[in-house]
Motif scaffolding. Structure first.
Motif, PDB file in Angstrom:
ATOM      1  N   TYR A 136       0.906  -1.213  -0.075  1.00  0.00           N
ATOM      2  CA  TYR A 136       0.100  -0.071   0.022  1.00  0.00           C
ATOM      3  C   TYR A 136       0.610   1.208   0.136  1.00  0.00           C
ATOM      4  O   TYR A 136       1.658   1.291   0.957  1.00  0.00           O
ATOM      5  CB  TYR A 136      -0.620  -0.001   1.269  1.00  0.00           C
ATOM      6  CG  TYR A 136      -2.020   1.015   1.250  1.00  0.00           C
ATOM      7  CD1 TYR A 136      -2.963   1.257   0.471  1.00  0.00           C
ATOM      8  CD2 TYR A 136      -1.965   1.787   2.352  1.00  0.00           C
ATOM      9  CE1 TYR A 136      -3.731   2.288   0.341  1.00  0.00           C
ATOM     10  CE2 TYR A 136      -2.834   3.002   2.579  1.00  0.00           C
ATOM     11  CZ  TYR A 136      -3.943   2.900   1.549  1.00  0.00           C
ATOM     12  OH  TYR A 136      -4.684   4.236   1.894  1.00  0.00           O
ATOM     13  N   ASP A 137       0.768   1.926  -0.998  1.00  0.00           N
ATOM     14  CA  ASP A 137       1.472   3.304  -0.877  1.00  0.00           C
ATOM     15  C   ASP A 137       0.779   4.428  -0.197  1.00  0.00           C
ATOM     16  O   ASP A 137       1.348   5.363   0.027  1.00  0.00           O
ATOM     17  CB  ASP A 137       1.687   3.877  -2.612  1.00  0.00           C
ATOM     18  CG  ASP A 137       2.632   5.205  -2.557  1.00  0.00           C
ATOM     19  OD1 ASP A 137       3.737   4.987  -2.133  1.00  0.00           O
ATOM     20  OD2 ASP A 137       2.255   5.981  -3.359  1.00  0.00           O
ATOM     21  N   GLY A 138      -0.913   4.298  -0.165  1.00  0.00           N
ATOM     22  CA  GLY A 138      -1.388   5.422   0.290  1.00  0.00           C
ATOM     23  C   GLY A 138      -2.628   5.638  -0.213  1.00  0.00           C
ATOM     24  O   GLY A 138      -3.129   4.728  -1.336  1.00  0.00           O
ATOM     25  N   THR A 178      -9.160   7.166  -3.649  1.00  0.00           N
ATOM     26  CA  THR A 178      -8.592   6.391  -4.341  1.00  0.00           C
ATOM     27  C   THR A 178      -7.253   5.933  -3.879  1.00  0.00           C
ATOM     28  O   THR A 178      -6.257   6.684  -3.531  1.00  0.00           O
ATOM     29  CB  THR A 178      -8.102   7.160  -5.604  1.00  0.00           C
ATOM     30  OG1 THR A 178      -9.245   7.548  -6.203  1.00  0.00           O
ATOM     31  CG2 THR A 178      -7.640   6.011  -6.957  1.00  0.00           C
ATOM     32  N   ALA A 179      -6.754   4.426  -3.941  1.00  0.00           N
ATOM     33  CA  ALA A 179      -6.046   3.946  -3.431  1.00  0.00           C
ATOM     34  C   ALA A 179      -4.650   4.074  -4.320  1.00  0.00           C
ATOM     35  O   ALA A 179      -5.030   4.122  -5.460  1.00  0.00           O
ATOM     36  CB  ALA A 179      -6.078   2.401  -2.830  1.00  0.00           C
ATOM     37  N   VAL A 180      -3.493   3.738  -3.911  1.00  0.00           N
ATOM     38  CA  VAL A 180      -2.185   3.579  -4.968  1.00  0.00           C
ATOM     39  C   VAL A 180      -1.712   2.478  -4.259  1.00  0.00           C
ATOM     40  O   VAL A 180      -1.112   2.256  -3.092  1.00  0.00           O
ATOM     41  CB  VAL A 180      -1.405   4.767  -5.060  1.00  0.00           C
ATOM     42  CG1 VAL A 180      -0.294   4.427  -5.591  1.00  0.00           C
ATOM     43  CG2 VAL A 180      -2.203   5.991  -5.317  1.00  0.00           C
ATOM     44  N   ASN A 181      -1.481   1.512  -5.115  1.00  0.00           N
ATOM     45  CA  ASN A 181      -0.820   0.177  -4.847  1.00  0.00           C
ATOM     46  C   ASN A 181       0.369  -0.378  -5.680  1.00  0.00           C
ATOM     47  O   ASN A 181       0.137   0.076  -6.660  1.00  0.00           O
ATOM     48  CB  ASN A 181      -1.747  -1.203  -4.827  1.00  0.00           C
ATOM     49  CG  ASN A 181      -3.111  -0.522  -3.940  1.00  0.00           C
ATOM     50  OD1 ASN A 181      -3.215  -0.354  -3.088  1.00  0.00           O
ATOM     51  ND2 ASN A 181      -4.373  -1.068  -4.736  1.00  0.00           N
ATOM     52  N   THR A 185      -0.110  11.544   2.402  1.00  0.00           N
ATOM     53  CA  THR A 185      -1.147  10.528   2.285  1.00  0.00           C
ATOM     54  C   THR A 185      -0.485   9.280   1.649  1.00  0.00           C
ATOM     55  O   THR A 185      -1.405   8.228   1.485  1.00  0.00           O
ATOM     56  CB  THR A 185      -2.525  10.890   2.137  1.00  0.00           C
ATOM     57  OG1 THR A 185      -2.506  11.391   0.658  1.00  0.00           O
ATOM     58  CG2 THR A 185      -3.079  11.921   2.992  1.00  0.00           C
ATOM     59  N   LEU A 186       0.445   9.608   0.779  1.00  0.00           N
ATOM     60  CA  LEU A 186       1.100   8.908  -0.129  1.00  0.00           C
ATOM     61  C   LEU A 186       2.451   8.405   0.090  1.00  0.00           C
ATOM     62  O   LEU A 186       3.348   9.024   1.097  1.00  0.00           O
ATOM     63  CB  LEU A 186       0.868   9.107  -1.524  1.00  0.00           C
ATOM     64  CG  LEU A 186      -0.456   9.042  -2.027  1.00  0.00           C
ATOM     65  CD1 LEU A 186      -0.789  10.055  -3.340  1.00  0.00           C
ATOM     66  CD2 LEU A 186      -1.036   7.694  -2.333  1.00  0.00           C
TER      67      LEU A 186
END
Length: 328
Positions: A54-56, A90-93, A117-118
């Motif tokens: 998980y990047d954030g 929106t997630a960043v993975n 947050t990322l």
């Protein structure tokens, strides 16, 4: 109060104190804990170990979605209990793949490019039991900042010093072309500059090499052409034993809207019409072949299956459970 009842009252008070009831009632409640657990999730695809990192998260305004009226967008999101009046989370993975012979990172997250947050890929990689020095290959779905900035640290050094960096020839030709970026107005160069600075330490050390769609990059990992979101956007199909997974990058940004209507594009698409054709083909294939999907912007861990629904498609997220390929 009689002597007997007073004696029993004292005994009850002593008993309550000894059991902590009175003390507990008088003590201050504990403070709420505001931190989440480290963001990683692990599963097996055949003999390949896949770890979601998980990047954030970031918040996107619904106006970025193109091809659907705002009221209809909000209706789709509200049906999933997503309150998007002030934007949609929106997630960043990213995804780490251990093939048995290679430790492969797909995308590197956003580092400090998009705020606090990322930028958590590296720390979650460490929390999952690995260190950046062990990564020997990095595969980029594309060179947008939320995928590429995590390649380099604040000093411009490679975060993954022993890794060969691979990106599609189409994206490399577009985003790493300094003449193209310099010809743009200054306010339009940011994405180009961030990509060039992130890739630079790998180029300088001779550890950057582009690939073409269809190339088998490592045993059982094949690059697929999913361009449209960017000129050279690629996805990676993993095959091991009888199991398969498509790591599809940015084929979908808003699962609440684009599964219901794949013809909805997003502002960041380089070629919106091609991005729509790509999304429709990828979703149709995922339903037909029943393989796993790993998405960069799906809710963490971003892994699941696609099925047809009465209105378009539906996302079936993986359940938390044993680390095995039969966790379906």
């Amino acid at each position: 109060m009689s002597m007997i009842s007073a004696r029993w009252s004292r005994r009850a008070l002593v008993a309550a104190i000894s059991m902590g009831w009175v003390v507990a009632a008088q003590a201050e409640p504990p403070a709420q804990q505001q931190e989440q657990a480290p963001g990683w999730f692990r599963m097996m695809v055949g003999e390949y170990e896949v770890t979601a990192l998980y990047d954030g998260h970031t918040t996107l305004d619904t106006s970025l979605l193109k091809g659907m009226e705002r009221e209809e967008i909000l209706r789709h999101l509200d049906a999933l209990f997503i309150d998007a009046e002030n934007g949609m989370q929106t997630a960043v993975n990213a995804f780490l793949i251990h093939t048995g012979d290679n430790l492969v990172l797909v995308d590197a997250g956003s580092a400090a490019c998009f705020g606090p947050t990322l930028g958590q890929v590296e720390q979650n990689l460490r929390a999952s039991g690995y260190v950046p020095e062990e990564v020997d290959t990095i595969l980029m779905t594309h060179l947008h900042p939320d995928h590429v900035c995590g390649l380099a640290d604040e000093n411009g050094d490679a975060v993954y010093p022993n890794a060969e960096l691979r990106a599609s020839q189409g994206d490399a030709d577009f985003w790493l072309d300094e003449e193209r970026s310099q010809a743009l107005p200054e306010d339009q160069r940011a994405f180009f500059t961030m990509a060039q600075e992130a890739v630079a330490p790998y180029q300088e050390s001779g550890r950057f090499s582009p690939f073409e769609p269809g190339d088998e990059l490592l045993m059982g990992i094949v690059a697929q052409d999913t361009h449209g979101h960017t000129p050279g956007h690629a996805s990676f199909m993993l095959h091991s034993d009888e199991d398969a997974m498509l790591v599809w990058g940015d084929v979908v940004h808003s699962y609440g809207v684009q599964f219901a209507d794949p013809s909805v594009a997003i502002e960041f698409d380089s070629d919106p019409e091609q991005a729509i054709r790509t999304r429709e083909a990828v979703l149709e294939s995922a339903v037909a072949d029943k393989h796993w999907v790993a998405g960069a912007h799906m809710p963490f861990p971003g892994i699941g299956h696609i099925v047809e629904d009465t209105e378009g498609y539906r996302w079936l997220p993986i359940e938390f459970g044993p680390i095995s390929s039969d966790s379906e």
